[in-house]
Design a protein around this motif. Sequence first.
Motif, PDB file in Angstrom:
ATOM      1  N   GLU A   1     -64.218 -74.194   7.140  1.00  0.00           N
ATOM      2  CA  GLU A   1     -63.515 -74.589   5.991  1.00  0.00           C
ATOM      3  C   GLU A   1     -62.962 -75.841   6.212  1.00  0.00           C
ATOM      4  O   GLU A   1     -63.024 -76.824   5.106  1.00  0.00           O
ATOM      5  CB  GLU A   1     -62.209 -73.430   5.714  1.00  0.00           C
ATOM      6  N   SER A   2     -62.390 -76.296   7.373  1.00  0.00           N
ATOM      7  CA  SER A   2     -62.092 -77.692   7.638  1.00  0.00           C
ATOM      8  C   SER A   2     -63.138 -78.682   7.259  1.00  0.00           C
ATOM      9  O   SER A   2     -62.830 -79.860   6.663  1.00  0.00           O
ATOM     10  CB  SER A   2     -61.505 -77.676   9.006  1.00  0.00           C
TER      11      SER A   2
ATOM     12  N   ILE B   1     -64.815 -67.488  -1.771  1.00  0.00           N
ATOM     13  CA  ILE B   1     -65.192 -66.624  -2.847  1.00  0.00           C
ATOM     14  C   ILE B   1     -66.937 -66.849  -2.548  1.00  0.00           C
ATOM     15  O   ILE B   1     -67.435 -67.853  -2.435  1.00  0.00           O
ATOM     16  CB  ILE B   1     -65.123 -67.130  -4.194  1.00  0.00           C
ATOM     17  N   SER B   2     -67.603 -65.687  -2.811  1.00  0.00           N
ATOM     18  CA  SER B   2     -69.368 -65.695  -2.835  1.00  0.00           C
ATOM     19  C   SER B   2     -69.817 -66.635  -3.813  1.00  0.00           C
ATOM     20  O   SER B   2     -69.191 -66.831  -4.908  1.00  0.00           O
ATOM     21  CB  SER B   2     -69.681 -64.248  -2.768  1.00  0.00           C
ATOM     22  N   GLU B   3     -70.778 -66.899  -3.700  1.00  0.00           N
ATOM     23  CA  GLU B   3     -71.728 -67.731  -4.468  1.00  0.00           C
ATOM     24  C   GLU B   3     -71.957 -67.001  -5.917  1.00  0.00           C
ATOM     25  O   GLU B   3     -71.455 -67.495  -7.082  1.00  0.00           O
ATOM     26  CB  GLU B   3     -73.004 -68.375  -4.090  1.00  0.00           C
TER      27      GLU B   3
ATOM     28  N   GLU C   1     -67.196 -78.607  -7.080  1.00  0.00           N
ATOM     29  CA  GLU C   1     -67.198 -78.050  -8.157  1.00  0.00           C
ATOM     30  C   GLU C   1     -66.503 -76.824  -8.212  1.00  0.00           C
ATOM     31  O   GLU C   1     -65.859 -76.471  -9.306  1.00  0.00           O
ATOM     32  CB  GLU C   1     -68.677 -77.564  -8.335  1.00  0.00           C
ATOM     33  N   ARG C   2     -66.510 -75.981  -7.132  1.00  0.00           N
ATOM     34  CA  ARG C   2     -65.330 -74.897  -7.113  1.00  0.00           C
ATOM     35  C   ARG C   2     -64.163 -75.301  -7.213  1.00  0.00           C
ATOM     36  O   ARG C   2     -63.273 -74.615  -8.364  1.00  0.00           O
ATOM     37  CB  ARG C   2     -65.628 -73.977  -5.806  1.00  0.00           C
TER      38      ARG C   2
ATOM     39  N   CYS D   1     -57.918 -74.569  -3.771  1.00  0.00           N
ATOM     40  CA  CYS D   1     -58.345 -75.329  -2.512  1.00  0.00           C
ATOM     41  C   CYS D   1     -58.534 -73.915  -1.618  1.00  0.00           C
ATOM     42  O   CYS D   1     -59.439 -74.075  -0.632  1.00  0.00           O
ATOM     43  CB  CYS D   1     -57.411 -76.179  -2.062  1.00  0.00           C
ATOM     44  N   ARG D   2     -57.767 -73.098  -1.778  1.00  0.00           N
ATOM     45  CA  ARG D   2     -57.935 -71.873  -0.696  1.00  0.00           C
ATOM     46  C   ARG D   2     -58.958 -71.081  -1.215  1.00  0.00           C
ATOM     47  O   ARG D   2     -59.997 -70.466  -0.541  1.00  0.00           O
ATOM     48  CB  ARG D   2     -56.523 -70.959  -0.711  1.00  0.00           C
ATOM     49  N   ILE D   3     -59.010 -70.552  -2.564  1.00  0.00           N
ATOM     50  CA  ILE D   3     -60.086 -69.856  -3.190  1.00  0.00           C
ATOM     51  C   ILE D   3     -61.392 -70.403  -3.129  1.00  0.00           C
ATOM     52  O   ILE D   3     -62.431 -69.619  -2.652  1.00  0.00           O
ATOM     53  CB  ILE D   3     -59.992 -69.643  -4.760  1.00  0.00           C
TER      54      ILE D   3
END
Length: 129
Positions: A9-10, A110-112, A80-81, A104-106
């Motif tokens: 994530e970082s 989340i899956s593609e 984009e997410r 920012c967390r989600i």
Amino acid sequence: MWALRKIQESSENYLETILILFQRKGFVRSVDIAAEMEFSKPSVSVAMKHLRENGCITMDRDGLISLTPEGRRIAESVYERHLLFTRWLTSLGVDPQVAAEDACRIEHVISEETFRAIQAHVGMKDEKP
């Protein structure tokens, strides 16, 4: 290929920040990333080394950072997410600051498949970072 291994994530956050800074300023240096993310310069330096080693960025003699095609692909996907979730949550009445923080967390978990379904459902499929 990066997609076959789990990117941290970082690392996604750093790549997204590089993309945003480049769009805003036209160039990116480690000091810009440190200021934007409120991280120490040594922490950013270590992260940039890892991103270089993983083929996500390049750095020239002057310290200017560029995304590689793979780094750009990852950064644009994460951004984009982020944009979709921020806009969607805000449209639901969530405070814009809270929406951005939650997005920012989600964006990292989340899956593609789920992301694309939500994107189609909320009608933001054609929006790009």
